[in-house]
Design a protein around this motif. Structure first.
Motif, PDB file in Angstrom:
ATOM      1  N   HIS A 115     -14.196  23.866  51.041  1.00 28.08           N
ATOM      2  CA  HIS A 115     -14.046  25.321  51.140  1.00 28.08           C
ATOM      3  C   HIS A 115     -12.847  25.635  52.029  1.00 28.08           C
ATOM      4  CE1 HIS A 115     -18.261  26.840  49.752  1.00 28.08           C
ATOM      5  NE2 HIS A 115     -17.577  26.236  48.802  1.00 28.08           N
TER       6      HIS A 115
ATOM      7  N   PHE B 211     -16.834  36.040  46.693  1.00 25.73           N
ATOM      8  CA  PHE B 211     -16.798  35.228  47.923  1.00 25.73           C
ATOM      9  C   PHE B 211     -15.315  35.016  48.245  1.00 25.73           C
ATOM     10  CE2 PHE B 211     -15.511  31.234  45.932  1.00 25.73           C
ATOM     11  CZ  PHE B 211     -15.881  31.454  44.613  1.00 25.73           C
TER      12      PHE B 211
ATOM     13  N   GLU C  13     -20.701  22.622  38.392  1.00 28.43           N
ATOM     14  CA  GLU C  13     -19.442  22.443  39.124  1.00 28.43           C
ATOM     15  C   GLU C  13     -19.280  21.052  39.726  1.00 28.43           C
ATOM     16  OE1 GLU C  13     -19.048  24.654  42.856  1.00 28.43           O
ATOM     17  OE2 GLU C  13     -20.917  25.687  42.400  1.00 28.43           O
TER      18      GLU C  13
ATOM     19  N   HIS D 227     -24.234  32.737  45.541  1.00 25.15           N
ATOM     20  CA  HIS D 227     -25.301  31.740  45.725  1.00 25.15           C
ATOM     21  C   HIS D 227     -26.573  32.573  45.752  1.00 25.15           C
ATOM     22  CE1 HIS D 227     -22.831  28.294  47.782  1.00 25.15           C
ATOM     23  NE2 HIS D 227     -22.293  28.694  46.657  1.00 25.15           N
TER      24      HIS D 227
ATOM     25  N   ASP E 152     -18.330  32.881  39.279  1.00 23.32           N
ATOM     26  CA  ASP E 152     -17.858  31.815  40.173  1.00 23.32           C
ATOM     27  C   ASP E 152     -17.277  30.701  39.301  1.00 23.32           C
ATOM     28  OD1 ASP E 152     -17.488  29.963  42.164  1.00 23.32           O
ATOM     29  OD2 ASP E 152     -19.611  29.664  42.604  1.00 23.32           O
TER      30      ASP E 152
ATOM     31  N   HIS F 298     -25.570  25.926  41.770  1.00 23.94           N
ATOM     32  CA  HIS F 298     -26.450  26.851  42.486  1.00 23.94           C
ATOM     33  C   HIS F 298     -26.812  27.998  41.559  1.00 23.94           C
ATOM     34  CE1 HIS F 298     -22.776  29.335  42.931  1.00 23.94           C
ATOM     35  NE2 HIS F 298     -22.161  28.201  43.231  1.00 23.94           N
TER      36      HIS F 298
ATOM     37  N   ASP G 165     -11.037  28.072  43.303  1.00 27.45           N
ATOM     38  CA  ASP G 165     -12.473  28.355  43.184  1.00 27.45           C
ATOM     39  C   ASP G 165     -12.637  29.806  43.573  1.00 27.45           C
ATOM     40  OD1 ASP G 165     -15.220  28.570  43.425  1.00 27.45           O
ATOM     41  OD2 ASP G 165     -15.466  26.750  44.641  1.00 27.45           O
TER      42      ASP G 165
ATOM     43  N   GLU H 209     -15.598  24.276  37.389  1.00 26.48           N
ATOM     44  CA  GLU H 209     -16.859  25.035  37.456  1.00 26.48           C
ATOM     45  C   GLU H 209     -16.926  26.126  36.404  1.00 26.48           C
ATOM     46  OE1 GLU H 209     -17.172  27.272  41.118  1.00 26.48           O
ATOM     47  OE2 GLU H 209     -19.339  27.458  40.919  1.00 26.48           O
TER      48      GLU H 209
END
Ligand code: GLY
Ligand code: MN
Length: 470
Positions: A238, A226, A399, A357, A267, A350, A255, A439
């Motif tokens: 974000h 991502f 996270e 995700h 992640d 998630h 992240d 995380e």
């Protein structure tokens, strides 16, 4: 690709699950449309190709413009794609035939891509049900609409809940071969973060760090899972801007994750003190988040719901904030009222797998909630993407975070949302603090959990400082 048997077994399981949803003779067909190339500016300058994850899961072929139909009554399978012609060979070189590629994933029948239209049209004319997954891309939506003769706006609502649920139930539980891939993606992600940590130095531009860390994963994998978040304004959850000079006394939220060559994701988030040492105030908040990460992991095991884990972690974080006099009063009441959402306006984690995700395209609630669970409307808990009762094979993120978002604090204060639990007089001195998120990726095992990726990134504040002084 995995061995042929992996894909054959998955499709067999899917067929069995679908067989339970309708009597023989009335089950219809299942339609799967892989992704096509998408022009960035013009057709021959396309975005980097990324195959649809459900297609990858069932059919493995990482090639654009493939589709398939499974007849749910006869169990016949057919792949639709075009062999290359001389015009393609000039630009792409010789390519294996569609039939040989299909054989590699255990499908014996193939046909040209254009013949998909007639196959679906025949099923529709016979009144057979055409099951398909909710498409996430525009082309897949338009193609489905055209195949079924329905408006594109009707496609999402016409997708098959039974097919979607059946596939979700399978993809939620990772197979051994997938766990190996997730560990590999974890390794790449950990390498990315290590490169990042070694490049966070005062005076550099954030973009330089992003370039170095993304290069590390591109060298060994498909790329990032991502768009990388690397920011000294971690209170913006974000934040994708990387244009700032790295300044002393800030917290850098990183992240980021890798996608490996088999398209499995990692992640991770770490938060670094920009100058290599936490201030006392930073360390106090950091320790709460670090403890929350450890606590979330310690609770993760089969049988507990991730909603329960989220709430237990929220409770512990509120205890920590109370010890710093940022909130006051009964902690259980605060948990019930959702006061933790002011500080962590997102969920604890998630699902993760082929997507960072995992399966969010198939529907967040279908993926992350058991039938007996209702999604909360509270800030924070309402963003929990994985609430389910955990079973071995689930792969999830852990996270927790604490953020000081001035606009949100002001809004709660003005509207009295905190019901008197928040000590605004003290909280306002944290307006320039930023945010902290930590995380890890976690596999639920038969009797507990383990983190994926071979080398857990430093997380305890002393270890973080030591790792930055090398
Ligand atoms: N790591 C990005 C996210 O979980 O949304
Ligand atoms: Mn995440």
């Amino acid at each position: 690709m995995f061995a042929k048997e992996v894909y054959v077994a998955r499709r067999r399981t899917l067929l069995e699950k679908m067989s339970q949803t309708a009597p023989h003779g009335s089950r219809g067909i299942a339609l799967f449309i892989g992704n096509v190339e998408a022009a960035a500016q013009y057709k021959d300058n396309a975005y980097k190709f990324r195959q649809d994850s459900s297609w990858l899961y069932l059919f493995g072929l990482d090639i654009p413009r493939y589709a398939a139909v499974i007849d749910l009554d006869t169990a016949e399978e057919m792949i639709f794609a075009d062999d290359v012609e001389i015009g393609d060979i000039i630009w792409m070189g010789p390519q294996p035939s569609v039939s040989s590629l299909a054989a590699e994933v255990g499908v014996s029948r193939t046909a040209p891509y254009a013949s998909l239209d007639a196959v679906v049209a025949k099923a529709v004319s016979q009144g057979r049900k055409v099951h398909f997954l909710p498409p996430s891309r525009w082309y897949n939506t338009m193609k489905t609409a055209s195949l079924l003769g329905i408006p594109d706006a009707a496609v999402a609502g016409s997708s098959s809940v039974n097919l979607t649920k059946a596939l979700i139930s399978m993809r939620l539980v990772k197979e051994a071969c997938e766990i190996e891939q997730l560990d590999n993606a974890g390794s790449l992600g950990q390498e990315m973060h290590t490169v990042a940590r070694n490049n966070v130095r005062l005076g550099r531009i954030e973009q330089e760090v992003v370039g170095a860390m993304e290069g590390a994963t591109l060298a060994k994998g498909w790329g990032v899972s991502f768009p990388t978040i690397l920011t000294q304004h971690g209170e913006t959850l974000h934040n994708h801007l990387h244009d700032k000079v790295i300044e002393p006394g800030k917290l850098m939220v990183i992240d980021a994750g890798a996608e490996n060559n088999m398209h499995y994701a990692s992640d991770f988030t770490r938060t670094l003190p920009t100058g290599g040492k936490f201030t006392t105030r930073q360390r106090e908040i950091y320790q709460i988040v670090c403890d929350a990460n450890e606590y979330g992991f310690s609770l993760t095991r089969p049988g507990i719901t991730y909603r329960e884990v989220h709430l237990a972690v929220a409770r512990q974080m509120l205890e920590g904030l109370k010890a710093l006099d940022l909130v006051r009063g009964d902690v259980d009441e605060m948990v019930n009222l959702g006061i933790a959402g002011l500080f962590q306006p997102h969920g604890l984690g998630h699902n993760m797998g082929l997507d960072v995700h995992d399966m969010e395209d198939l529907g967040e609630n279908l993926v992350g909630y058991d039938p007996d669970q209702t999604r909360s409307t509270q800030l924070g808990l309402g963003s929990l993407r994985m609430a389910r009762r955990l079973v071995p094979g689930n792969v999830i993120t852990d996270e927790p975070g604490i953020y000081f978002i001035p606009a949100l604090i002001d809004k709660w204060k003005a509207e009295g949302t905190d019901k008197g639990f928040v000590n605004y007089a003290r909280l306002e001195s944290y307006y320039d603090f930023g945010g902290i998120r930590l995380e890890d990726d976690v596999l639920v095992t038969a009797d507990g959990a383990r983190r994926t990726g071979p080398d857990r990134l430093p997380i305890q504040p002393d270890d973080v400082e030591a790792s930055m002084s090398i």
